[in-house]
Design a protein around this motif. Structure first.
Motif, PDB file in Angstrom:
ATOM      1  N   LEU A 102       0.847  -1.189   0.000  1.00 38.24           N
ATOM      2  CA  LEU A 102       0.000   0.000   0.000  1.00 38.24           C
ATOM      3  C   LEU A 102       0.879   1.234   0.000  1.00 38.24           C
ATOM      4  N   VAL A 103       0.570   2.163  -0.903  1.00 36.72           N
ATOM      5  CA  VAL A 103       1.180   3.488  -0.883  1.00 36.72           C
ATOM      6  C   VAL A 103       0.044   4.473  -0.622  1.00 36.72           C
ATOM      7  N   TYR A 104       0.197   5.300   0.399  1.00 39.65           N
ATOM      8  CA  TYR A 104      -0.903   6.198   0.741  1.00 39.65           C
ATOM      9  C   TYR A 104      -0.352   7.432   1.449  1.00 39.65           C
ATOM     10  N   GLY A 105      -1.264   8.279   1.919  1.00 41.34           N
ATOM     11  CA  GLY A 105      -0.862   9.581   2.430  1.00 41.34           C
ATOM     12  C   GLY A 105      -0.242   9.639   3.799  1.00 41.34           C
ATOM     13  N   GLY A 106      -0.028   8.499   4.450  1.00 40.32           N
ATOM     14  CA  GLY A 106       0.770   8.459   5.665  1.00 40.32           C
ATOM     15  C   GLY A 106       0.061   8.776   6.968  1.00 40.32           C
ATOM     16  N   GLY A 107      -1.249   9.009   6.934  1.00 41.98           N
ATOM     17  CA  GLY A 107      -1.972   9.336   8.159  1.00 41.98           C
ATOM     18  C   GLY A 107      -2.525   8.110   8.855  1.00 41.98           C
ATOM     19  N   ARG A 108      -2.918   8.273  10.126  1.00 44.01           N
ATOM     20  CA  ARG A 108      -3.523   7.166  10.864  1.00 44.01           C
ATOM     21  C   ARG A 108      -4.945   7.472  11.315  1.00 44.01           C
ATOM     22  N   SER A 109      -5.539   8.541  10.770  1.00 40.43           N
ATOM     23  CA  SER A 109      -6.920   8.865  11.103  1.00 40.43           C
ATOM     24  C   SER A 109      -7.835   8.536   9.923  1.00 40.43           C
ATOM     25  N   GLY A 110      -9.116   8.390  10.203  1.00 44.61           N
ATOM     26  CA  GLY A 110     -10.115   8.195   9.166  1.00 44.61           C
ATOM     27  C   GLY A 110      -9.881   6.941   8.331  1.00 44.61           C
ATOM     28  N   LEU A 111     -10.315   7.015   7.073  1.00 39.60           N
ATOM     29  CA  LEU A 111     -10.161   5.872   6.174  1.00 39.60           C
ATOM     30  C   LEU A 111      -8.696   5.592   5.879  1.00 39.60           C
ATOM     31  N   MET A 112      -7.863   6.639   5.933  1.00 48.71           N
ATOM     32  CA  MET A 112      -6.428   6.437   5.707  1.00 48.71           C
ATOM     33  C   MET A 112      -5.870   5.457   6.730  1.00 48.71           C
ATOM     34  N   GLY A 113      -6.192   5.675   7.991  1.00 48.85           N
ATOM     35  CA  GLY A 113      -5.711   4.784   9.032  1.00 48.85           C
ATOM     36  C   GLY A 113      -6.279   3.384   8.912  1.00 48.85           C
ATOM     37  N   THR A 114      -7.538   3.301   8.515  1.00 54.83           N
ATOM     38  CA  THR A 114      -8.193   1.994   8.380  1.00 54.83           C
ATOM     39  C   THR A 114      -7.538   1.152   7.300  1.00 54.83           C
ATOM     40  N   VAL A 115      -7.297   1.741   6.129  1.00 54.31           N
ATOM     41  CA  VAL A 115      -6.714   0.958   5.032  1.00 54.31           C
ATOM     42  C   VAL A 115      -5.275   0.567   5.365  1.00 54.31           C
ATOM     43  N   ALA A 116      -4.545   1.441   6.032  1.00 51.54           N
ATOM     44  CA  ALA A 116      -3.156   1.126   6.387  1.00 51.54           C
ATOM     45  C   ALA A 116      -3.090   0.000   7.405  1.00 51.54           C
TER      46      ALA A 116
END
Length: 201
Positions: A44-58
């Motif tokens: 996974l390459v993504y925006g580096g956050g741990r909140s919201g959907l970003m955190g969920t997918v990571a």
């Protein structure tokens, strides 16, 4: 000396919200995307956050055994709560650098529900594709009809003469996360040559 990291089967860039959204289906979809990537030996390459959907997918990718690469600007490290559990966390200076690095590290792109940041990232990488800066596949995961109105507007743009059907054909859409991911990974194919996007955008 540490063992070298095993090569990943593929690398998918996910654009999505730093908020969870109101519909639980959004978080379920993010979890499904991350789980599929991890279980299939992907990154996974993504925006580096741990909140919201970003955190969920990571987190779903990590738990399922996949690698997680986060790219986040210094100005957003605190606001988006940088995910220190990433296998790689790149803290960059500008949004331009962030988006270019994410694109360079990916074989395919998929947008989940999100806000203006997600829209902007999807439209930019879609524009780069139509201009020939890359030939990587793009996908839009239309969870619970979230993007129905957007798709209607895009088709209106075609009818109005500002877009062509061929441009719409560059964007795969599906409500099923696994089906969309399979399509994108198959279209990306193995052993893509790297594209130095920072030199052309």
């Amino acid at each position: 000396m540490a063992e070298p990291a095993a090569p990943v089967a593929f690398s998918v860039c996910v654009y999505c919200g730093s908020r969870p959204g109101e519909n639980p289906a959004f978080a379920d979809a993010a979890k499904a995307v991350g789980t599929w990537i991890g279980r299939h030996g992907g990154q996974l390459v993504y925006g580096g956050g741990r909140s919201g959907l970003m955190g969920t997918v990571a987190e779903a990718t990590r738990v399922a055994g996949g690698r997680v690469v986060g790219v986040i600007p210094q100005a957003l490290v605190d606001k988006e709560l940088a995910n220190r559990l990433c296998d790689e966390l790149h803290i960059v200076q500008t949004m331009h650098e962030r988006k270019a690095m994410m694109a360079e590290r990916s074989d395919a792109f998929i947008a989940l529900p999100g806000g203006i940041g997600t829209f902007e990232e999807l439209f930019e990488v879609w524009t780069w594709r139509q201009l020939g800066y890359h030939d990587k596949p793009l996908g839009l995961l239309n969870v619970a009809g979230y993007y129905d109105a957007l798709m209607g507007f895009l088709n209106h743009s075609v009818v109005s003469g500002f877009m062509g059907e061929w441009q719409m054909g560059l964007l795969h859409t599906n409500a099923d996360a696994e089906a969309l991911l399979r399509t994108l990974v198959q279209e990306a194919g193995p052993d893509q040559a790297p594209v130095p996007l920072r030199s052309v955008i």
